[in-house]
Design a protein around this motif. Structure first.
Motif, PDB file in Angstrom:
ATOM      1  N   THR A 165      11.956 -30.038  -5.614  1.00  0.00           N
ATOM      2  CA  THR A 165      11.140 -28.922  -6.095  1.00  0.00           C
ATOM      3  C   THR A 165       9.945 -28.716  -5.163  1.00  0.00           C
ATOM      4  O   THR A 165       9.196 -29.644  -4.897  1.00  0.00           O
ATOM      5  CB  THR A 165      10.638 -29.222  -7.524  1.00  0.00           C
ATOM      6  N   HIS A 166       9.806 -27.512  -4.685  1.00  0.00           N
ATOM      7  CA  HIS A 166       8.750 -27.086  -3.739  1.00  0.00           C
ATOM      8  C   HIS A 166       8.142 -28.220  -2.895  1.00  0.00           C
ATOM      9  O   HIS A 166       7.086 -28.750  -3.191  1.00  0.00           O
ATOM     10  CB  HIS A 166       7.673 -26.225  -4.388  1.00  0.00           C
ATOM     11  N   LEU A 167       8.861 -28.522  -1.814  1.00  0.00           N
ATOM     12  CA  LEU A 167       8.436 -29.557  -0.861  1.00  0.00           C
ATOM     13  C   LEU A 167       6.948 -29.417  -0.526  1.00  0.00           C
ATOM     14  O   LEU A 167       6.471 -28.315  -0.247  1.00  0.00           O
ATOM     15  CB  LEU A 167       9.263 -29.412   0.426  1.00  0.00           C
ATOM     16  N   LEU A 188      14.273 -25.648 -15.454  1.00  0.00           N
ATOM     17  CA  LEU A 188      13.314 -26.279 -16.365  1.00  0.00           C
ATOM     18  C   LEU A 188      12.334 -27.111 -15.535  1.00  0.00           C
ATOM     19  O   LEU A 188      12.687 -28.184 -15.055  1.00  0.00           O
ATOM     20  CB  LEU A 188      14.086 -27.164 -17.342  1.00  0.00           C
ATOM     21  N   GLU A 189      11.115 -26.602 -15.377  1.00  0.00           N
ATOM     22  CA  GLU A 189      10.183 -27.315 -14.484  1.00  0.00           C
ATOM     23  C   GLU A 189       9.339 -28.341 -15.229  1.00  0.00           C
ATOM     24  O   GLU A 189       8.795 -29.257 -14.627  1.00  0.00           O
ATOM     25  CB  GLU A 189       9.293 -26.327 -13.729  1.00  0.00           C
ATOM     26  N   GLY A 190       9.217 -28.177 -16.507  1.00  0.00           N
ATOM     27  CA  GLY A 190       8.537 -29.161 -17.338  1.00  0.00           C
ATOM     28  C   GLY A 190       9.359 -29.373 -18.584  1.00  0.00           C
ATOM     29  O   GLY A 190      10.256 -28.572 -18.842  1.00  0.00           O
ATOM     30  N   CYS A 202      15.879 -19.617  -6.475  1.00  0.00           N
ATOM     31  CA  CYS A 202      16.249 -20.607  -7.502  1.00  0.00           C
ATOM     32  C   CYS A 202      15.033 -21.146  -8.250  1.00  0.00           C
ATOM     33  O   CYS A 202      15.173 -22.060  -9.070  1.00  0.00           O
ATOM     34  CB  CYS A 202      17.043 -21.754  -6.888  1.00  0.00           C
ATOM     35  N   HIS A 203      13.862 -20.595  -7.953  1.00  0.00           N
ATOM     36  CA  HIS A 203      12.659 -21.084  -8.629  1.00  0.00           C
ATOM     37  C   HIS A 203      11.665 -19.929  -8.728  1.00  0.00           C
ATOM     38  O   HIS A 203      10.812 -19.752  -7.878  1.00  0.00           O
ATOM     39  CB  HIS A 203      12.079 -22.265  -7.847  1.00  0.00           C
ATOM     40  N   VAL A 204      11.825 -19.157  -9.771  1.00  0.00           N
ATOM     41  CA  VAL A 204      10.897 -18.043 -10.006  1.00  0.00           C
ATOM     42  C   VAL A 204      10.606 -17.948 -11.501  1.00  0.00           C
ATOM     43  O   VAL A 204      11.517 -17.836 -12.310  1.00  0.00           O
ATOM     44  CB  VAL A 204      11.450 -16.705  -9.451  1.00  0.00           C
ATOM     45  N   HIS A 205       9.343 -18.065 -11.844  1.00  0.00           N
ATOM     46  CA  HIS A 205       8.972 -18.027 -13.269  1.00  0.00           C
ATOM     47  C   HIS A 205       8.954 -16.610 -13.795  1.00  0.00           C
ATOM     48  O   HIS A 205       9.266 -16.372 -14.951  1.00  0.00           O
ATOM     49  CB  HIS A 205       7.614 -18.689 -13.468  1.00  0.00           C
ATOM     50  N   GLY A 206       8.559 -15.690 -12.937  1.00  0.00           N
ATOM     51  CA  GLY A 206       8.502 -14.325 -13.411  1.00  0.00           C
ATOM     52  C   GLY A 206       7.791 -13.408 -12.445  1.00  0.00           C
ATOM     53  O   GLY A 206       7.635 -13.699 -11.256  1.00  0.00           O
ATOM     54  N   THR A 230      10.055 -18.427  -4.370  1.00  0.00           N
ATOM     55  CA  THR A 230       8.729 -17.827  -4.594  1.00  0.00           C
ATOM     56  C   THR A 230       7.866 -18.682  -5.505  1.00  0.00           C
ATOM     57  O   THR A 230       6.666 -18.748  -5.332  1.00  0.00           O
ATOM     58  CB  THR A 230       8.842 -16.429  -5.246  1.00  0.00           C
ATOM     59  N   ASP A 231       8.472 -19.313  -6.542  1.00  0.00           N
ATOM     60  CA  ASP A 231       7.704 -19.967  -7.606  1.00  0.00           C
ATOM     61  C   ASP A 231       6.768 -18.948  -8.264  1.00  0.00           C
ATOM     62  O   ASP A 231       5.736 -19.323  -8.834  1.00  0.00           O
ATOM     63  CB  ASP A 231       6.905 -21.163  -7.050  1.00  0.00           C
ATOM     64  N   ALA A 232       7.110 -17.679  -8.185  1.00  0.00           N
ATOM     65  CA  ALA A 232       6.187 -16.624  -8.645  1.00  0.00           C
ATOM     66  C   ALA A 232       6.011 -16.639 -10.157  1.00  0.00           C
ATOM     67  O   ALA A 232       6.932 -16.965 -10.902  1.00  0.00           O
ATOM     68  CB  ALA A 232       6.702 -15.268  -8.200  1.00  0.00           C
TER      69      ALA A 232
HETATM   70 ZN   LIG Z   1       7.376 -23.514 -10.567  1.00  0.00          ZN
END
Ligand SMILES: [Zn+2]
Length: 381
Positions: A210-212, A124-126, A53-57, A268-270
């Motif tokens: 968001t990413h503890l 949308l992280e920012g 649920c949190h991967v930029h790319g 991942t937040d990749a």
């Molecule tokens: Zn992120």
């Protein structure tokens, strides 16, 4: 299609048996062996497909690449990590750029693209985060949580914003209410908010972090903040970047002990360099360096997104926790987030009549096959 001779990880138990897929649906789940023709999985695992649920790319693509073709490419590539669904993250961009990316992304979402992993929308992280904990986000582009700005973005995206990371301390609660009324998951992160200041928006209804530990104050007995609040409340789902870099594996043990398997989701937040060679890349407008699984800002060395794959993070989490059961593992890779995203009636676990979104893992949890909507879209060599 029949998948046989497999260890099938169901929501509450594991069976050794076979599974039948018809069209895109799981038609039957059976114990024991079968003489029917099928793919012999040699006692490998079948799990519900991973949901990031949190991967930029990754693979040279991110949300900010801003092109339909690159969004397709990312969807095609990410199945090699066992991912069957994902929410694409954005970084902090100018409103003008965001509107441009959103409209291109809307075209992609309208395709209902299924030749790769399924995109569920945007995280949308920012820009609605705090300068105090901006991480790799660009300071000059940050904005206080603003309903009008969000409305513009929702509209440009074709109503495809699913999660918004924000700093509750920079608004009066109305932004949180607005998100909930619009079926957007408010996710608290990138803020220096105190423990007690979290209460108001928790009462309003935020249940996602968001990413503890990343982008918030850590555990302190003098100044308890967001990390401690997230650990304290049982019903808050915490994203965890279990790449072994953003969080020490021993801290994973601590998180698991406190939160338990029902309120963690592995992410991942990749960023775009995932899956590419080591070297210099861009994260939004910022220059970053990728070395192994680690990605950091060229200027300051601050961690900037991540370079690890989802399956790597699954293995890292699994090996950090003593005797972690596969039934508990799939809560953190698929079930919890499917519930949070309100898609659990269709996918996120292996059940008759659910969509066949599956990943086949070997004994070392390496991805052997990924199946999206009943089609094998990835097979390891
Ligand atoms: Zn992120």
């Amino acid at each position: 299609m029949i998948l046989k001779n497999a260890k099938i990880v169901l929501e509450n138990n594991i069976i050794i048996g076979w599974l039948e897929i018809e069209n895109n649906i799981i038609k039957s789940i059976n114990e024991g062996s079968t003489d029917l023709d099928g793919i012999n999985l040699n006692e490998n695992w079948i799990l519900p497909g991973f949901i990031d649920c949190h991967v930029h790319g990754g693979y040279g693509v991110d949300f900010e690449t801003g092109s339909l073709e690159s969004y397709k490419l990312f969807s095609n590539k990410v199945v090699r990590e066992g991912i069957t669904s994902y929410v694409q993250g954005s970084v902090t961009n100018s409103l003008e750029s965001n509107l441009m990316f959103m409209s291109e992304f809307k075209k992609f979402m309208n395709l209902n693209y299924k030749d790769g992993a399924k995109c569920l929308g945007i995280h949308l992280e920012g820009p609605f985060i705090s300068p105090d904990k901006k991480g790799a986000h660009e300071l000059s582009l940050l904005e206080k949580p603003n309903i009008q700005t969000l409305q513009k973005l929702i509209e440009a995206s074709g109503n495809n914003i699913k999660i918004v990371t924000y700093a509750p301390d920079l608004q009066d609660g109305s932004f949180t209410k607005y998100m909930l009324e619009n079926n957007i998951i408010p996710s608290v992160g990138h803020t220096n908010i105190s423990f007690s200041d979290c209460e108001r928006d928790y009462e309003i209804g935020f249940r996602h972090i968001t990413h503890l530990f990343n982008g918030m104050s850590g555990v302190s007995q003098y100044e308890p903040g967001l990390a401690m609040f997230s650990l304290y409340k049982d019903d808050i789902l915490c994203e965890v970047i279990s790449d072994g870099i953003h969080i020490n594996p021993d801290t994973l043990k601590f998180i698991y002990k406190v939160k338990g398997p029902n309120s963690i989701c592995i992410i991942t937040d990749a960023m775009n360099a995932k899956g590419l060679d080591d070297g210099e890349y861009k994260l939004g407008n910022l220059e970053v360096i990728k070395k192994g699984m680690k990605v950091s800002l060229k200027s300051s060395g601050v961690l900037a997104g991540a370079g690890a794959t989802y399956d790597h993070n699954v293995r890292t989490f699994y090996s950090a926790i003593d005797n972690l059961s596969m039934t508990n593992l799939i809560k953190m890779t698929s079930i919890n987030i499917a519930k949070q995203l309100n898609i659990f009636d269709k996918t996120g676990s292996i059940e008759v009549n659910k969509i066949a979104d599956l990943v086949i893992l070997d004994q070392n949890l390496n991805v052997k096959k990924t199946i999206v909507e009943g089609k094998i879209l990835y097979e390891s060599k």
